[in-house]
Design an enzyme around this catalytic site. Sequence first.
Site, PDB file in Angstrom:
ATOM      1  N   ILE A  66       3.682   0.387   6.898  1.00 39.11           N
ATOM      2  CA  ILE A  66       4.128   1.496   7.732  1.00 39.11           C
ATOM      3  C   ILE A  66       5.607   1.361   8.077  1.00 39.11           C
ATOM      4  CG2 ILE A  66       3.485   0.414   9.924  1.00 39.11           C
ATOM      5  CD1 ILE A  66       2.488   3.250  10.793  1.00 39.11           C
ATOM      6  N   GLY A 121       0.073  -1.977   6.195  1.00 40.13           N
ATOM      7  CA  GLY A 121      -0.571  -0.716   5.839  1.00 40.13           C
ATOM      8  C   GLY A 121      -0.861  -0.576   4.362  1.00 40.13           C
ATOM      9  N   ASP A 124      -4.281  -1.738   3.839  1.00 41.42           N
ATOM     10  CA  ASP A 124      -5.201  -0.665   4.218  1.00 41.42           C
ATOM     11  C   ASP A 124      -5.372   0.320   3.069  1.00 41.42           C
ATOM     12  OD1 ASP A 124      -5.693  -0.972   7.290  1.00 41.42           O
ATOM     13  OD2 ASP A 124      -3.532  -1.156   7.107  1.00 41.42           O
ATOM     14  N   GLU A 144      -0.273  -7.050  10.378  1.00 42.73           N
ATOM     15  CA  GLU A 144      -0.323  -6.465  11.725  1.00 42.73           C
ATOM     16  C   GLU A 144      -0.413  -7.516  12.821  1.00 42.73           C
ATOM     17  OE1 GLU A 144      -1.876  -3.217   8.983  1.00 42.73           O
ATOM     18  OE2 GLU A 144      -1.968  -5.398   9.110  1.00 42.73           O
ATOM     19  N   ASP A 152      -5.505  -1.152  12.073  1.00 40.19           N
ATOM     20  CA  ASP A 152      -6.359  -0.063  12.560  1.00 40.19           C
ATOM     21  C   ASP A 152      -6.504   1.115  11.602  1.00 40.19           C
ATOM     22  OD1 ASP A 152      -3.828   1.004  12.795  1.00 40.19           O
ATOM     23  OD2 ASP A 152      -3.857   1.202  14.977  1.00 40.19           O
TER      24      ASP A 152
END
Length: 270
Positions: A66, A121, A124, A144, A152
């Site tokens: 991110i 991310g 993810d 993270e 998340d």
Amino acid sequence: MSQYKAFNVELADNIAHVQINRPDKINAMNAAFWTEIIDIFQWVDDTDEVRVVVLSGAGKHFSSGIDLMMLAGVANELGKDVGRNARVLRRKILQLQASFNAVDNCRKPVLAAVQGYCLGGAIDLISACDMRYAAQDAQFSIKEIDIGMAADVGTLQRLPRIIGDGMLRELAYTGRTFGADEARDIGLVNRVYSDTASLLDGVMGLAREIAAKSPIAITGTKEMISYMRDHRIDDGLEYVATWNAAMLQSNDLRVAMAAHMSKQKPEFLD
């Protein structure tokens, strides 16, 4: 085909090559990334000509995760009221989750090709793909934890089914960086290639092999595998019986059997 700010998308030979295209920013996931990926995978789902997706990153790295500037922008939306701040943050997290749900829920197989950094991310994202492949220089980290938060957007939910609970806990609690060989050993990636060029050649070859199969059969196979993440074996058997009661009437079955009998390559409609 639409032009995107964060992606380059090409369609050839029934394969959609979706490439994160911010190499000067290490393919960090900015605001445009999160909205455009939903549009792209909606297009993939709606376009019968697309049978397989290859997801990659332009330049030396797959993605650094991110964009921190985007996180700073979210922080600027917060005020003094804890309840309203929680409402803002929850809404934003659910929006980001929806972006990778679009990848996970895609009816077509999605193959991730990873080189260089695959951090935060980006883990993810590849967790939402069907299969993952890496160049020898790939470096992975559930980052993270090092910025004081729990991942998340899907890593902690999807990765236990890919690499197992204990290994996920180790990587998530420590945030340590691990390479391509370890990623293969723990089952995160299926195969490791010597360099980026070999990686893309290999993944595109696999994508072409999948694209040559019956799209009806591929969709059904993916649906059944995904269904079994959350259901009992007897539920899955009941579901596939109902599914195939319709899908076995497809002309693809006759085409495949005739090609097998004549030792020729079958040609399936989109």
